[in-house]
Design an enzyme around this catalytic site. Structure first.
Site, PDB file in Angstrom:
ATOM      1  NE  ARG A   1      -3.590  -2.290   2.692  1.00 25.74           N
ATOM      2  CZ  ARG A   1      -3.305  -3.479   3.213  1.00 25.74           C
ATOM      3  NH1 ARG A   1      -2.087  -3.703   3.714  1.00 25.74           N
ATOM      4  NH2 ARG A   1      -4.206  -4.440   3.240  1.00 25.74           N
TER       5      ARG A   1
ATOM      6  CE  LYS B   1      -7.732  -1.952   5.677  1.00 25.12           C
ATOM      7  NZ  LYS B   1      -8.433  -1.895   4.371  1.00 25.12           N
TER       8      LYS B   1
ATOM      9  CG  HIS C   1      -4.897   0.760  -3.446  1.00 28.87           C
ATOM     10  ND1 HIS C   1      -4.056   0.536  -2.378  1.00 28.87           N
ATOM     11  CD2 HIS C   1      -5.888  -0.168  -3.338  1.00 28.87           C
ATOM     12  CE1 HIS C   1      -4.521  -0.473  -1.650  1.00 28.87           C
ATOM     13  NE2 HIS C   1      -5.618  -0.919  -2.219  1.00 28.87           N
TER      14      HIS C   1
ATOM     15  NE  ARG D   1      -3.043  -3.914  -1.129  1.00 25.94           N
ATOM     16  CZ  ARG D   1      -2.512  -4.789  -0.288  1.00 25.94           C
ATOM     17  NH1 ARG D   1      -1.208  -4.949  -0.251  1.00 25.94           N
ATOM     18  NH2 ARG D   1      -3.276  -5.512   0.499  1.00 25.94           N
TER      19      ARG D   1
ATOM     20  CG  HIS E   1      -5.934  -9.513   1.354  1.00 28.32           C
ATOM     21  ND1 HIS E   1      -6.182  -9.807   0.036  1.00 28.32           N
ATOM     22  CD2 HIS E   1      -5.800  -8.157   1.410  1.00 28.32           C
ATOM     23  CE1 HIS E   1      -6.194  -8.693  -0.674  1.00 28.32           C
ATOM     24  NE2 HIS E   1      -5.970  -7.680   0.143  1.00 28.32           N
TER      25      HIS E   1
ATOM     26  CE1 TYR F   1      -6.802  -6.954  -6.477  1.00 32.63           C
ATOM     27  CE2 TYR F   1      -6.523  -8.397  -4.604  1.00 32.63           C
ATOM     28  CZ  TYR F   1      -6.545  -7.139  -5.141  1.00 32.63           C
ATOM     29  OH  TYR F   1      -6.322  -6.048  -4.337  1.00 32.63           O
TER      30      TYR F   1
END
Length: 314
Positions: A130, A155, A261, A264, A287, A296
């Site tokens: 990120r 995150k 972004h 990414r 994640h 994706y």
């Protein structure tokens, strides 16, 4: 607000979260004429959220952030958890597909960038970082021998490792040589400090001037910290990268809405296209749930299940 800041610090939430929540709490109280939150309930919260949607025309994600800030106030600051809090419906966020660049489009955008923004973009596309994760990297987080990047407190406050792309090693090494020279000059001028996480600065006072703790992408200007009086450098500002990416996309004639972004998203999609396992991609992206990574698969040329269109069989 003092109690609010204490609650934020206790839960180790980021400064950005603190700033966002504080802004929504103030707007909520002002909207209702300065009434104390203890004297308001679900009706007043609903009226505020409706005002944001109808008059402010904010997105569902912005509404959701506002609600999170208000509920944090009631639960964590005022220590109130009446039953009506759980009954407040959260704004439904529309399911949107990410903007993904093709390899040729990625090459075209990167080819029109330069300087520090290009180095940052290399890490976004080459390692799936990120934007703030890249800008908040410290020297010690780069392992050139193993070609790995360690992302600290990403995150969800999670650490992870990802790829240091081979093509970025040379330019990044040259960049760090210049950063080291700048840091040495700062030290000679009585500066050279950097902000440290948590209370590490109190445990190891000298760490703030050590090379290992410096930003990989430092700002061009020095500021004086109000609390300590130290002359520090912040990391490179994200808006400079955002502007550079948008300009490069325009110069390349792109019609897609290209942001940092998007690199990414493209990193994840191109790994899946090249046959890498989705669990590996999930780990590299950081994640928590593989269902987040599954989005994706919906932007692959083959389709989510490798299905070919019947039209292509004619």
């Amino acid at each position: 607000m003092d109690r609010f800041r204490e609650a934020i610090a206790l839960r180790r939430l980021s400064r950005r979260t603190e700033k966002a929540y504080a802004g929504w709490i103030r707007r909520f109280i002002r909207f209702h004429g300065g009434r104390h939150p203890r004297h308001m309930a679900a009706l007043e919260i609903g009226e505020f959220l409706s005002h944001l949607a109808t008059h402010g025309r904010v997105s569902a994600s912005t509404q959701s952030q506002a609600l999170s800030g208000i509920l944090f106030l009631y639960k964590c600051v005022l220590d109130l958890d009446p039953g009506w809090i759980e009954e407040i419906p959260r704004p439904r966020r529309p399911a949107r597909l990410p903007v993904v660049l093709t390899p040729a489009e990625s090459r075209a955008v990167l080819g029109r960038m330069g300087g520090t923004p290009l180095l940052v973009a290399h890490l976004l596309y080459g390692g799936g970082l990120r934007l703030l994760e890249a800008l908040q990297l410290r020297i010690k987080d780069l392992d050139f021998a193993s070609q790995e990047i360690t992302v600290r407190r990403g995150k969800g406050a999670k650490d992870r490792r990802t790829i240091l792309p081979a093509l970025a090693v040379g330019p990044l090494g040259e960049h760090l040589t210049r950063v080291r020279e700048q840091h040495d000059d700062d030290l000679r001028d009585g500066a050279g400090w950097v902000a440290l996480p948590d209370a590490f600065g109190r445990k190891v006072p000298s760490a703030g001037r050590e090379w290992a703790w410096q930003w990989v992408f430092p700002a061009t200007r020095i500021y004086r910290d109000a609390e300590t009086g130290q002359r520090r450098r912040h990391h490179f500002h994200e808006t400079q990268v955002q502007r550079a990416v948008r300009q490069a996309a325009r110069d390349a004639g792109m019609t897609k809405r290209v942001t940092p972004h998007a690199f990414r998203h493209s990193f994840a999609t191109h790994l899946l296209l090249s046959g890498h396992d989705i669990r590996t991609v999930q780990e590299l992206l950081g994640h928590r749930d593989v269902s987040t990574t599954m989005i994706y698969t919906h932007v692959l040329n083959r389709g989510p299940l490798g299905v070919a269109s019947p039209l292509d069989r004619l």
